[in-house]
Design a protein around this motif. Sequence first.
Motif, PDB file in Angstrom:
ATOM      1  N   MET A   1      64.659  29.166  38.785  1.00  0.00           N
ATOM      2  CA  MET A   1      63.902  30.117  37.970  1.00  0.00           C
ATOM      3  C   MET A   1      62.423  30.150  38.365  1.00  0.00           C
ATOM      4  N   GLU A   2      61.827  28.957  38.543  1.00  0.00           N
ATOM      5  CA  GLU A   2      60.426  28.866  38.922  1.00  0.00           C
ATOM      6  C   GLU A   2      60.201  29.478  40.302  1.00  0.00           C
ATOM      7  N   ILE A   3      61.145  29.260  41.222  1.00  0.00           N
ATOM      8  CA  ILE A   3      61.034  29.814  42.576  1.00  0.00           C
ATOM      9  C   ILE A   3      61.047  31.334  42.525  1.00  0.00           C
ATOM     10  N   GLU A   4      61.912  31.891  41.671  1.00  0.00           N
ATOM     11  CA  GLU A   4      62.006  33.349  41.533  1.00  0.00           C
ATOM     12  C   GLU A   4      60.706  33.926  40.970  1.00  0.00           C
ATOM     13  N   ILE A   5      60.156  33.247  39.981  1.00  0.00           N
ATOM     14  CA  ILE A   5      58.884  33.691  39.387  1.00  0.00           C
ATOM     15  C   ILE A   5      57.774  33.645  40.438  1.00  0.00           C
ATOM     16  N   GLU A   6      57.771  32.585  41.247  1.00  0.00           N
ATOM     17  CA  GLU A   6      56.760  32.435  42.295  1.00  0.00           C
ATOM     18  C   GLU A   6      56.881  33.537  43.338  1.00  0.00           C
ATOM     19  N   LYS A   7      58.123  33.874  43.727  1.00  0.00           N
ATOM     20  CA  LYS A   7      58.341  34.945  44.700  1.00  0.00           C
ATOM     21  C   LYS A   7      57.858  36.282  44.164  1.00  0.00           C
ATOM     22  N   ASN A   8      58.157  36.545  42.897  1.00  0.00           N
ATOM     23  CA  ASN A   8      57.703  37.790  42.269  1.00  0.00           C
ATOM     24  C   ASN A   8      56.182  37.840  42.175  1.00  0.00           C
ATOM     25  N   SER A   9      55.573  36.681  41.891  1.00  0.00           N
ATOM     26  CA  SER A   9      54.108  36.615  41.827  1.00  0.00           C
ATOM     27  C   SER A   9      53.481  36.931  43.177  1.00  0.00           C
ATOM     28  N   VAL A  10      54.083  36.398  44.234  1.00  0.00           N
ATOM     29  CA  VAL A  10      53.597  36.655  45.597  1.00  0.00           C
ATOM     30  C   VAL A  10      53.690  38.141  45.927  1.00  0.00           C
ATOM     31  N   LYS A  11      54.802  38.763  45.561  1.00  0.00           N
ATOM     32  CA  LYS A  11      54.976  40.205  45.808  1.00  0.00           C
ATOM     33  C   LYS A  11      53.934  41.024  45.064  1.00  0.00           C
ATOM     34  N   ILE A  12      53.710  40.664  43.811  1.00  0.00           N
ATOM     35  CA  ILE A  12      52.737  41.397  42.981  1.00  0.00           C
ATOM     36  C   ILE A  12      51.322  41.257  43.554  1.00  0.00           C
ATOM     37  N   ILE A  13      50.945  40.036  43.934  1.00  0.00           N
ATOM     38  CA  ILE A  13      49.605  39.797  44.479  1.00  0.00           C
ATOM     39  C   ILE A  13      49.435  40.526  45.815  1.00  0.00           C
ATOM     40  N   THR A  14      50.492  40.534  46.642  1.00  0.00           N
ATOM     41  CA  THR A  14      50.438  41.245  47.923  1.00  0.00           C
ATOM     42  C   THR A  14      50.232  42.743  47.705  1.00  0.00           C
ATOM     43  N   ILE A  15      50.974  43.308  46.755  1.00  0.00           N
ATOM     44  CA  ILE A  15      50.820  44.735  46.421  1.00  0.00           C
ATOM     45  C   ILE A  15      49.407  45.006  45.912  1.00  0.00           C
ATOM     46  N   MET A  16      48.907  44.117  45.036  1.00  0.00           N
ATOM     47  CA  MET A  16      47.542  44.260  44.518  1.00  0.00           C
ATOM     48  C   MET A  16      46.515  44.206  45.647  1.00  0.00           C
ATOM     49  N   TYR A  17      46.756  43.328  46.614  1.00  0.00           N
ATOM     50  CA  TYR A  17      45.848  43.177  47.756  1.00  0.00           C
ATOM     51  C   TYR A  17      45.712  44.497  48.517  1.00  0.00           C
ATOM     52  N   PHE A  18      46.833  45.133  48.814  1.00  0.00           N
ATOM     53  CA  PHE A  18      46.786  46.359  49.606  1.00  0.00           C
ATOM     54  C   PHE A  18      46.350  47.576  48.781  1.00  0.00           C
ATOM     55  N   ILE A  19      46.667  47.593  47.486  1.00  0.00           N
ATOM     56  CA  ILE A  19      46.150  48.662  46.624  1.00  0.00           C
ATOM     57  C   ILE A  19      44.625  48.566  46.541  1.00  0.00           C
ATOM     58  N   ASN A  20      44.147  47.338  46.336  1.00  0.00           N
ATOM     59  CA  ASN A  20      42.702  47.104  46.300  1.00  0.00           C
ATOM     60  C   ASN A  20      42.058  47.503  47.634  1.00  0.00           C
ATOM     61  N   ALA A  21      42.751  47.213  48.740  1.00  0.00           N
ATOM     62  CA  ALA A  21      42.234  47.557  50.067  1.00  0.00           C
ATOM     63  C   ALA A  21      42.088  49.069  50.235  1.00  0.00           C
ATOM     64  N   VAL A  22      43.085  49.812  49.782  1.00  0.00           N
ATOM     65  CA  VAL A  22      43.030  51.279  49.878  1.00  0.00           C
ATOM     66  C   VAL A  22      41.865  51.822  49.051  1.00  0.00           C
ATOM     67  N   ILE A  23      41.700  51.281  47.834  1.00  0.00           N
ATOM     68  CA  ILE A  23      40.589  51.710  46.970  1.00  0.00           C
ATOM     69  C   ILE A  23      39.249  51.382  47.625  1.00  0.00           C
ATOM     70  N   GLU A  24      39.153  50.198  48.231  1.00  0.00           N
ATOM     71  CA  GLU A  24      37.923  49.779  48.903  1.00  0.00           C
ATOM     72  C   GLU A  24      37.578  50.701  50.072  1.00  0.00           C
ATOM     73  N   VAL A  25      38.563  51.025  50.891  1.00  0.00           N
ATOM     74  CA  VAL A  25      38.325  51.917  52.035  1.00  0.00           C
ATOM     75  C   VAL A  25      37.870  53.296  51.563  1.00  0.00           C
ATOM     76  N   LEU A  26      38.499  53.816  50.505  1.00  0.00           N
ATOM     77  CA  LEU A  26      38.097  55.112  49.946  1.00  0.00           C
ATOM     78  C   LEU A  26      36.680  55.038  49.361  1.00  0.00           C
ATOM     79  N   ALA A  27      36.388  53.915  48.703  1.00  0.00           N
ATOM     80  CA  ALA A  27      35.046  53.735  48.134  1.00  0.00           C
ATOM     81  C   ALA A  27      33.985  53.688  49.229  1.00  0.00           C
ATOM     82  N   GLU A  28      34.312  53.041  50.357  1.00  0.00           N
ATOM     83  CA  GLU A  28      33.387  53.007  51.493  1.00  0.00           C
ATOM     84  C   GLU A  28      33.204  54.407  52.083  1.00  0.00           C
ATOM     85  N   THR A  29      34.287  55.170  52.115  1.00  0.00           N
ATOM     86  CA  THR A  29      34.228  56.526  52.677  1.00  0.00           C
ATOM     87  C   THR A  29      33.288  57.413  51.876  1.00  0.00           C
ATOM     88  N   PHE A  30      33.361  57.304  50.546  1.00  0.00           N
ATOM     89  CA  PHE A  30      32.572  58.178  49.676  1.00  0.00           C
ATOM     90  C   PHE A  30      31.353  57.473  49.069  1.00  0.00           C
TER      91      PHE A  30
END
Length: 227
Positions: A1-30
Amino acid sequence: MEIEIEKNSVKIITIMYFINAVIEVLAETFSFKMVILITKPLIPLLLIILYHFTSLKRDKLFYVVLFLSLLTNLFYIPNSKEFLFYALIAYTFHRILLLILIFKMVSIKNYVPFFLSTLPLGFIFFFLVTSSDIPANSYYLIIFQSVMAAVLGGIAIACYSINDSKENSLLLISILLFLALQLVVYIEKYFLKDSHSIFLRPLAMTLNVCAFYIFYKFVIAAEKIKQ
């Protein structure tokens, strides 16, 4: 159960990382400064959290390298000579510790490819330094950073040419992206300092996001082999 929660946490943080990256690049553009102040520091912070979840070793040096990246990112936000100098200092320490971290992860068994790779890269960066108008207080820092960049490139190419393993492939890709990032920032700050390009900052941040994520993947892969 803990391993599954950890895997899901990693996926969520990875998605957040790239969403934040897209926002950052757009913010730099404008040029949305308020958004940049939030998204830029989040890039290394999210990687620190991601590394904490996925690493078995949790090397303190990796945390310090990313913290110095965070400082460098913050100092680059204000477009002033004073903060640019502070960014160069933070970036210099970042490069030194990055090199030490890589030496902890890999070993060069044949120095011929290393020297053959380092020398051409050194000439390229030396040409850029001598062809641009660099402030006197930053000149030796830029020279030192150029030497470090050439050494980093030489290590990555040498390791990959000897053994094209997964971790060496990740190292090579990340270092090439780091070198491209350094060139873009260098061109923006010194070659085109009197003009404005809407493409260079977003390009630099795109390279930064990709380089650090792939380097993080290299560190995780290298740590698994050393277990």
